[in-house]
Motif scaffolding. Structure first.
Motif, PDB file in Angstrom:
ATOM      1  N   ALA A 117      -8.722  -8.625  24.199  1.00 48.62           N
ATOM      2  CA  ALA A 117      -8.275  -9.650  23.257  1.00 48.62           C
ATOM      3  C   ALA A 117      -9.357  -9.958  22.228  1.00 48.62           C
ATOM      4  N   LEU A 118     -10.601 -10.064  22.668  1.00 47.40           N
ATOM      5  CA  LEU A 118     -11.708 -10.324  21.754  1.00 47.40           C
ATOM      6  C   LEU A 118     -11.856  -9.192  20.749  1.00 47.40           C
ATOM      7  N   GLY A 119     -11.728  -7.968  21.205  1.00 53.94           N
ATOM      8  CA  GLY A 119     -11.805  -6.808  20.306  1.00 53.94           C
ATOM      9  C   GLY A 119     -10.711  -6.834  19.260  1.00 53.94           C
ATOM     10  N   LEU A 120      -9.499  -7.200  19.662  1.00 51.38           N
ATOM     11  CA  LEU A 120      -8.393  -7.269  18.715  1.00 51.38           C
ATOM     12  C   LEU A 120      -8.595  -8.390  17.704  1.00 51.38           C
ATOM     13  N   LEU A 121      -9.095  -9.520  18.159  1.00 53.57           N
ATOM     14  CA  LEU A 121      -9.302 -10.656  17.263  1.00 53.57           C
ATOM     15  C   LEU A 121     -10.435 -10.421  16.270  1.00 53.57           C
ATOM     16  N   THR A 122     -11.453  -9.701  16.677  1.00 54.02           N
ATOM     17  CA  THR A 122     -12.600  -9.478  15.792  1.00 54.02           C
ATOM     18  C   THR A 122     -12.461  -8.217  14.964  1.00 54.02           C
ATOM     19  N   GLY A 123     -11.447  -7.413  15.231  1.00 55.13           N
ATOM     20  CA  GLY A 123     -11.250  -6.185  14.474  1.00 55.13           C
ATOM     21  C   GLY A 123     -12.115  -5.043  14.959  1.00 55.13           C
ATOM     22  N   CYS A 124     -12.718  -5.177  16.101  1.00 54.65           N
ATOM     23  CA  CYS A 124     -13.575  -4.124  16.637  1.00 54.65           C
ATOM     24  C   CYS A 124     -12.759  -3.174  17.499  1.00 54.65           C
ATOM     25  N   VAL A 125     -11.855  -2.492  16.887  1.00 52.66           N
ATOM     26  CA  VAL A 125     -11.032  -1.527  17.602  1.00 52.66           C
ATOM     27  C   VAL A 125     -11.290  -0.171  16.975  1.00 52.66           C
ATOM     28  N   TYR A 126     -11.526   0.821  17.785  1.00 54.14           N
ATOM     29  CA  TYR A 126     -11.801   2.161  17.290  1.00 54.14           C
ATOM     30  C   TYR A 126     -10.544   2.757  16.671  1.00 54.14           C
ATOM     31  N   ASP A 127     -10.672   3.245  15.443  1.00 54.92           N
ATOM     32  CA  ASP A 127      -9.570   3.900  14.746  1.00 54.92           C
ATOM     33  C   ASP A 127     -10.059   5.269  14.324  1.00 54.92           C
ATOM     34  N   ALA A 128      -9.578   6.304  15.006  1.00 53.70           N
ATOM     35  CA  ALA A 128     -10.041   7.659  14.744  1.00 53.70           C
ATOM     36  C   ALA A 128      -9.648   8.126  13.350  1.00 53.70           C
ATOM     37  N   GLY A 129      -8.459   7.744  12.865  1.00 53.12           N
ATOM     38  CA  GLY A 129      -8.025   8.171  11.545  1.00 53.12           C
ATOM     39  C   GLY A 129      -7.901   9.683  11.460  1.00 53.12           C
ATOM     40  N   TYR A 130      -7.699  10.171  10.268  1.00 52.78           N
ATOM     41  CA  TYR A 130      -7.641  11.604  10.051  1.00 52.78           C
ATOM     42  C   TYR A 130      -7.936  11.892   8.600  1.00 52.78           C
ATOM     43  N   SER A 131      -8.273  13.136   8.325  1.00 53.18           N
ATOM     44  CA  SER A 131      -8.557  13.563   6.958  1.00 53.18           C
ATOM     45  C   SER A 131      -7.310  14.193   6.363  1.00 53.18           C
ATOM     46  N   ALA A 132      -7.134  13.993   5.066  1.00 49.49           N
ATOM     47  CA  ALA A 132      -5.974  14.554   4.377  1.00 49.49           C
ATOM     48  C   ALA A 132      -6.284  14.703   2.904  1.00 49.49           C
ATOM     49  N   VAL A 133      -5.522  15.580   2.244  1.00 53.56           N
ATOM     50  CA  VAL A 133      -5.539  15.655   0.787  1.00 53.56           C
ATOM     51  C   VAL A 133      -4.306  14.884   0.321  1.00 53.56           C
ATOM     52  N   TYR A 134      -4.491  14.053  -0.705  1.00 54.88           N
ATOM     53  CA  TYR A 134      -3.441  13.137  -1.145  1.00 54.88           C
ATOM     54  C   TYR A 134      -2.884  13.564  -2.495  1.00 54.88           C
ATOM     55  N   PHE A 135      -1.585  13.439  -2.644  1.00 59.65           N
ATOM     56  CA  PHE A 135      -0.896  13.800  -3.876  1.00 59.65           C
ATOM     57  C   PHE A 135      -0.094  12.595  -4.367  1.00 59.65           C
ATOM     58  N   ARG A 136      -0.261  12.257  -5.640  1.00 59.42           N
ATOM     59  CA  ARG A 136       0.480  11.143  -6.239  1.00 59.42           C
ATOM     60  C   ARG A 136       1.135  11.643  -7.518  1.00 59.42           C
ATOM     61  N   SER A 137       2.397  11.282  -7.691  1.00 58.08           N
ATOM     62  CA  SER A 137       3.111  11.652  -8.908  1.00 58.08           C
ATOM     63  C   SER A 137       3.505  10.398  -9.670  1.00 58.08           C
ATOM     64  N   ARG A 138       3.133  10.375 -10.941  1.00 56.64           N
ATOM     65  CA  ARG A 138       3.543   9.282 -11.824  1.00 56.64           C
ATOM     66  C   ARG A 138       4.599   9.753 -12.820  1.00 56.64           C
ATOM     67  N   LEU A 139       5.038  10.995 -12.665  1.00 57.53           N
ATOM     68  CA  LEU A 139       6.100  11.526 -13.520  1.00 57.53           C
ATOM     69  C   LEU A 139       7.407  10.828 -13.188  1.00 57.53           C
ATOM     70  N   ASP A 140       8.344  10.912 -14.101  1.00 61.17           N
ATOM     71  CA  ASP A 140       9.648  10.288 -13.852  1.00 61.17           C
ATOM     72  C   ASP A 140      10.601  11.233 -13.134  1.00 61.17           C
ATOM     73  N   GLU A 141      10.054  12.301 -12.533  1.00 65.64           N
ATOM     74  CA  GLU A 141      10.868  13.222 -11.749  1.00 65.64           C
ATOM     75  C   GLU A 141      10.067  13.733 -10.553  1.00 65.64           C
ATOM     76  N   THR A 142      10.772  14.273  -9.586  1.00 63.30           N
ATOM     77  CA  THR A 142      10.144  14.811  -8.378  1.00 63.30           C
ATOM     78  C   THR A 142       9.410  16.110  -8.703  1.00 63.30           C
ATOM     79  N   VAL A 143       8.241  16.295  -8.085  1.00 59.16           N
ATOM     80  CA  VAL A 143       7.486  17.537  -8.255  1.00 59.16           C
ATOM     81  C   VAL A 143       7.291  18.208  -6.904  1.00 59.16           C
ATOM     82  N   VAL A 144       7.073  19.519  -6.966  1.00 65.07           N
ATOM     83  CA  VAL A 144       6.753  20.311  -5.777  1.00 65.07           C
ATOM     84  C   VAL A 144       5.343  20.853  -5.979  1.00 65.07           C
ATOM     85  N   ILE A 145       4.471  20.524  -5.051  1.00 67.30           N
ATOM     86  CA  ILE A 145       3.076  20.948  -5.127  1.00 67.30           C
ATOM     87  C   ILE A 145       2.864  22.046  -4.103  1.00 67.30           C
TER      88      ILE A 145
END
Length: 107
Positions: A13-41
């Motif tokens: 409970a203390l760990g959850l309240l203080t934010g001391c919880v291990y978060d492994a996460g992951y690595s990724a490449v990110y794609f964002r489209s601001r075009l007014d249509e769908t794109v395929v990368i």
């Protein structure tokens, strides 16, 4: 209730309240489209079928721990070329397809 169970529960409970919880996460490449249509990368030379669909004004990603491919190609759903980046898709890098069709790719 046994005392050692209460102590463990208190520590969790203390760990959850203080934010001391291990978060492994992951690595990724990110794609964002601001075009007014769908794109395929497409990640060329990646040794697998790496086609990423990104809808208008949205984000998508490919989880990876290493760089993929030799180039990144962006096309509309109809197959019209939007742009190309002569670099691999690397973890924690971002490709942005701007409203005017230009590409920004950086860490």
């Amino acid at each position: 209730m046994r005392p050692h169970i209460a102590v463990r529960g208190g520590i969790v409970a203390l760990g959850l309240l203080t934010g001391c919880v291990y978060d492994a996460g992951y690595s990724a490449v990110y794609f964002r489209s601001r075009l007014d249509e769908t794109v395929v990368i497409t990640l060329e030379g990646a040794g697998g079928p790496y086609d990423v669909v990104v809808s208008s004004d949205s984000v998508n990603e490919v989880a990876t721990e290493e760089c993929l491919g030799t180039a990144i190609v962006v096309k509309t759903e109809d197959g019209d070329l939007v742009g190309r980046v002569e670099k691999p898709a690397c973890p924690d890098w971002r490709l942005v397809v701007n409203e005017d069709g230009t590409l920004d790719y950086d860490e």
